[in-house]
Design a protein around this motif. Structure first.
Motif, PDB file in Angstrom:
ATOM      1  N   ALA A  32       0.924  -1.115   0.043  1.00  0.00           N
ATOM      2  CA  ALA A  32       0.006  -0.072  -0.063  1.00  0.00           C
ATOM      3  C   ALA A  32       0.893   1.319   0.004  1.00  0.00           C
ATOM      4  N   THR A  33       1.925   1.210   0.870  1.00  0.00           N
ATOM      5  CA  THR A  33       2.891   2.380   1.102  1.00  0.00           C
ATOM      6  C   THR A  33       3.601   2.717  -0.434  1.00  0.00           C
ATOM      7  N   ALA A  34       4.146   1.716  -1.051  1.00  0.00           N
ATOM      8  CA  ALA A  34       4.989   1.813  -2.223  1.00  0.00           C
ATOM      9  C   ALA A  34       4.096   2.121  -3.374  1.00  0.00           C
ATOM     10  N   THR A  35       2.752   1.681  -3.488  1.00  0.00           N
ATOM     11  CA  THR A  35       1.865   2.250  -4.644  1.00  0.00           C
ATOM     12  C   THR A  35       1.574   3.651  -4.288  1.00  0.00           C
ATOM     13  N   PHE A  36       1.326   4.122  -2.986  1.00  0.00           N
ATOM     14  CA  PHE A  36       1.071   5.234  -2.421  1.00  0.00           C
ATOM     15  C   PHE A  36       2.129   6.291  -3.260  1.00  0.00           C
ATOM     16  N   VAL A  37       3.462   5.929  -2.852  1.00  0.00           N
ATOM     17  CA  VAL A  37       4.604   6.699  -3.200  1.00  0.00           C
ATOM     18  C   VAL A  37       4.522   6.818  -4.788  1.00  0.00           C
ATOM     19  N   MET A  38       4.667   5.424  -5.261  1.00  0.00           N
ATOM     20  CA  MET A  38       4.712   5.670  -6.863  1.00  0.00           C
ATOM     21  C   MET A  38       3.398   6.552  -7.568  1.00  0.00           C
ATOM     22  N   MET A  39       2.365   6.571  -6.897  1.00  0.00           N
ATOM     23  CA  MET A  39       1.299   7.606  -7.412  1.00  0.00           C
ATOM     24  C   MET A  39       1.890   8.875  -7.884  1.00  0.00           C
ATOM     25  N   PHE A  40       2.705   9.439  -6.727  1.00  0.00           N
ATOM     26  CA  PHE A  40       3.155  11.072  -7.001  1.00  0.00           C
ATOM     27  C   PHE A  40       4.233  10.921  -8.052  1.00  0.00           C
ATOM     28  N   SER A  41       5.365   9.888  -7.928  1.00  0.00           N
ATOM     29  CA  SER A  41       6.411   9.785  -8.806  1.00  0.00           C
ATOM     30  C   SER A  41       5.984   9.741 -10.087  1.00  0.00           C
TER      31      SER A  41
END
Length: 459
Positions: A358-367
């Motif tokens: 969940a956290t990795a996809t959350f960060v990837m959404m921004f990048s």
């Protein structure tokens, strides 16, 4: 010890690969001719610099196959927290026929769509173990600025590095992270098997409490949260605002930089401004984690500050910074969202698979969205194709998360997420490796330049 060995493996492999460029480019017909870089021309431009090739969006076996691959890649990529760029770029170039830079741009659109839908799903899911949000905002604030900084560096290196070197680095990194994740998944599977056996032998009630002689339910059961209450609990608007501000500053710097001539004083000023922006947010989060960790250790409180099951020492914080930059650099080189490093790293520092995903996809959404906006302003991808494949990824991201979460609830095995993560990274390494080796052999046969290119003339 295993982590240190993995880091040594990466450093040794990357060092040998980079140093080998000087020998490859300086030996010509058996003679040593010292030469460190060469200005680029049309034949020597790196991958992704070719003219735009945009096929028409029409029904055919190609679009059907691309839809299936895109759906499966997005579903597995978001579940594992790696995005799937290593699968999307080859699919877009080999099956649909896009040029490499356009394929990387559309890949970012697909990653953004899948990540956004995955985040939307995860906001409606409670934490499996604790009374905290399933998105770890502390880790997101720690890694997001360094990831974006790394993406900028990766894009710059993709212009300078020869194509064969990028291929070698990707193989070294992906095979290492894939193997490390696979062994970790096996360890988790064994631990889950032992836990399931012990749970069968010991009677427990619905709250996980030991029961002696009798089975009963509490008179006042714990109140279950509604979907709206879970959504509000998982949503931290202050932290999201900070992440958005970092995203917006990086976007402005990239947009202004794109209109400048490479290597001019203003160009370098805008490039260097990214460092204080990233380091300011990263430094603030580092100080916060370090102080809270030290305070809890002195109080004898073993509870973790965030999901990471490590002590936040200066060494660990520096390690996380380097890994964040490395993940972003790989994302910039490959056209992915940086999850190929971030996903395995979160697992390595003790984050449980559900929260790591969940956290990795959350960060990837921004990048990934940062790159999508930039590519859109540069008119680097066809809108119809991007919208169609992004829609496929949105559906895949949501239903992939939904299916895997239900499967984990039934089987009681969160290690499934880690197996999927390892499989996606291995598949990406295999596909990118085969394509890269084939192209490198073609470049050798055509006697193309195999060394570093000049940064300024390659822009």
């Amino acid at each position: 010890m295993a982590t240190k060995g993995f880091v040594i493996y990466l450093l040794a492999g990357f060092s040998v690969a980079v140093l080998s460029v000087f020998f490859v480019q300086n030996f010509k017909n058996g003679d040593f001719e010292p030469r460190y870089y060469q200005s680029s021309n049309l034949l020597q431009r790196p991958i992704g610099s070719e003219a735009k090739v945009w096929p028409e969006l029409e029904f055919s076996w190609r679009i059907v196959l691309a839809t299936v691959i895109g759906f499966l890649g997005s579903a597995c990529g978001t579940v594992g927290g790696v995005g799937g760029g290593g699968i999307f770029v080859p699919m877009l170039t080999l099956i649909l026929g896009f040029d490499t830079k356009s394929a990387a741009a559309i890949s970012k659109c697909m990653i953004m769509g899948a990540s956004a839908s995955s985040v939307w799903y995860n906001l409606r899911v409670p934490h499996p173990c604790r009374e905290v949000p399933i998105l770890d905002y502390d880790l997101a604030l720690l890694f997001q600025p360094m990831l974006m900084l790394g993406i900028t560096l990766g894009v710059s290196l993709s212009v300078v590095f020869p194509y064969w070197l990028i291929t070698v680095l990707i193989i070294i990194l992906f095979m290492g992270t894939s193997a490390r994740s696979f062994f970790k998944a096996i360890e988790m599977w064994k631990e889950e098997t032992i836990l399931k056996k012990s749970m069968k032998e010991v009677p427990v009630n619905s709250r996980g409490e030991l029961v002696i002689d009798t089975v009963y339910e509490p008179l006042v059961p714990k109140k279950e949260k509604t979907a709206l209450e879970i959504f509000k609990f998982n949503l931290n608007l202050k932290r999201i605002l900070v992440l958005f501000l970092v995203w917006f500053v990086f976007l402005l710097l990239q947009v202004f930089k794109n209109d400048l001539v490479a290597c001019t004083p203003l160009y370098w000023v805008l490039n260097l401004l990214q460092f204080p922006v990233a380091l300011a947010v990263f430094g603030y989060e580092c100080v916060k984690l370090y102080k809270e960790s030290k305070k809890r250790r002195l109080e004898g409180n073993p509870e973790s500050i965030c999901e990471a099951d490590i002590q936040w020492t200066v060494t660990n914080l520096i390690f996380c910074a380097l890994c964040g930059i490395l993940g972003g650099t790989v994302g910039g080189l490959l056209g992915s969202g940086g999850g190929f490093i971030l996903g395995p790293l979160l697992l390595e520092i003790g984050v449980i698979p559900q929260v790591a995903s969940a956290t990795a996809t959350f960060v990837m959404m921004f990048s990934s969205s940062l790159s999508v906006v930039e590519f859109y302003l540069l008119k680097r991808f066809p809108i119809p194709y991007a919208l169609y494949l992004m829609s496929v990824s949105i559906l895949a991201g949501f239903w992939g998360q939904c299916f895997i979460r239900k499967l984990i609830a039934i089987l009681k095995r969160a290690s499934i997420i880690v197996f999927i993560l390892s499989g996606v990274i291995f598949a990406s390494a295999l596909i990118m490796g085969v394509i890269g080796i084939e192209k490198s052999i073609r470049m050798i046969n055509n006697h193309e330049f195999m060394g570093f290119l000049d940064f300024c003339s390659s822009q």
